[in-house]
Scaffold this active site. Structure first.
Site, PDB file in Angstrom:
ATOM      1  N   PRO A 162     -20.227  61.082  72.978  1.00  9.45           N
ATOM      2  CG  PRO A 162     -20.800  59.143  74.157  1.00  9.45           C
ATOM      3  CD  PRO A 162     -20.008  59.621  72.974  1.00  9.45           C
TER       4      PRO A 162
ATOM      5  CB  THR B 131     -23.089  52.403  72.792  1.00  5.94           C
ATOM      6  OG1 THR B 131     -22.595  51.065  72.933  1.00  5.94           O
ATOM      7  CG2 THR B 131     -22.922  52.842  71.351  1.00  5.94           C
TER       8      THR B 131
ATOM      9  CB  ILE C 192     -21.556  55.945  68.597  1.00 10.24           C
ATOM     10  CG1 ILE C 192     -23.036  55.530  68.471  1.00 10.24           C
ATOM     11  CG2 ILE C 192     -20.657  54.730  68.430  1.00 10.24           C
ATOM     12  CD1 ILE C 192     -23.465  55.177  67.051  1.00 10.24           C
ATOM     13  CB  CYS C 193     -16.993  56.141  69.613  1.00  7.36           C
ATOM     14  SG  CYS C 193     -15.203  55.969  69.638  1.00  7.36           S
ATOM     15  CB  ILE C 194     -14.890  60.270  70.981  1.00  3.42           C
ATOM     16  CG1 ILE C 194     -14.203  61.371  71.809  1.00  3.42           C
ATOM     17  CG2 ILE C 194     -15.200  60.783  69.581  1.00  3.42           C
ATOM     18  CD1 ILE C 194     -13.640  60.911  73.123  1.00  3.42           C
TER      19      ILE C 194
END
Length: 220
Positions: free
Chosen positions: A139, A191, A135-137
């Site tokens: 990935p 996401t 999630i967010c950073i």
């Protein structure tokens, strides 16, 4: 999925886990009747940030595990206790702690390294063909760890971060906050959440819920 491991990186979006994303992750799992267990490294934060001023608190030191324990309500285990065989999937919420404590992405971009224990855990889940949600950073860690596999991921819609992340070999997809990107081959689901600072909480929850649903499908 019956049980998922959740890795936190502290408490607070500027130096640890993004609190809202973390709580919404736990809510999405609970809503889907999926059991979870929370883990964090028992190490110092890279630095401590005042979340009102945004400034570094010079001379202050805090522990990642103890900080993450605030979100976990004390029910948390050290990262080295995470046994992939006990879980059906793994989720890492965002926050700058991911890019400062779980990796060096905040400082070195595509040349960054992933925390050795986190890297080993990710490889174990991937080799066992168990889904990983980021999630967010977060990935960025998948890109750093698996860039040679050219995974399909998203960090939202920022073109600069997309260019940086694609230097690893990962394939970046523009994605709305309420949606997610599914890599069927590698079993990764990502996401954007607060990669958009102006994102609505309901859209973030929709995106995280979609991520959990996609992971459940991939696990079957």
């Amino acid at each position: 999925m019956k049980k998922v491991a959740v890795i936190l990186s502290g408490c607070g979006y500027l130096d640890g886990s993004e609190i809202r994303e973390s709580v919404l992750t736990l809510l999405a799992l609970d809503t889907a009747n999926i059991e979870y267990q929370i883990f964090a490294p028992d190490e110092p934060l890279f630095h401590v940030i005042d979340h009102v001023s945004g400034e570094i608190n010079e001379g202050e030191s805090r522990n990642i595990l103890q900080e993450a324990g605030r979100i976990a309500r004390g029910k948390i285990s050290t990262l080295d206790k995470l046994d992939e065989n006990e879980f059906d999937g793994l989720i890492i919420p965002g926050g700058f702690g991911v890019a400062k404590n779980l990796s060096t992405f905040a400082f070195k971009g595509a040349e960054a390294r992933v925390h050795s224990t986190v890297a080993s855990i990710l490889k174990a889940f991937h080799q066992s063909k168990k889904p990983v949600g980021a999630i967010c950073i977060s990935p960025a860690i998948l890109a750093l760890n698996f860039g040679d596999l050219h995974p399909n991921i998203t960090l939202g819609s920022d073109t600069n971060i997309a260019k940086e992340i694609e230097k690893t070999g990962a394939i970046h997809h523009v994605c709305q906050t309420s949606d997610c990107v599914i890599d069927n081959q590698n079993l990764f689901v990502t996401t954007p959440a607060y990669m958009d600072d102006q994102a609505n909480l309901k859209d973030i929850f929709t995106g995280i819920t979609s991520l959990v649903e996609a992971m459940t499908t991939l696990a079957n």
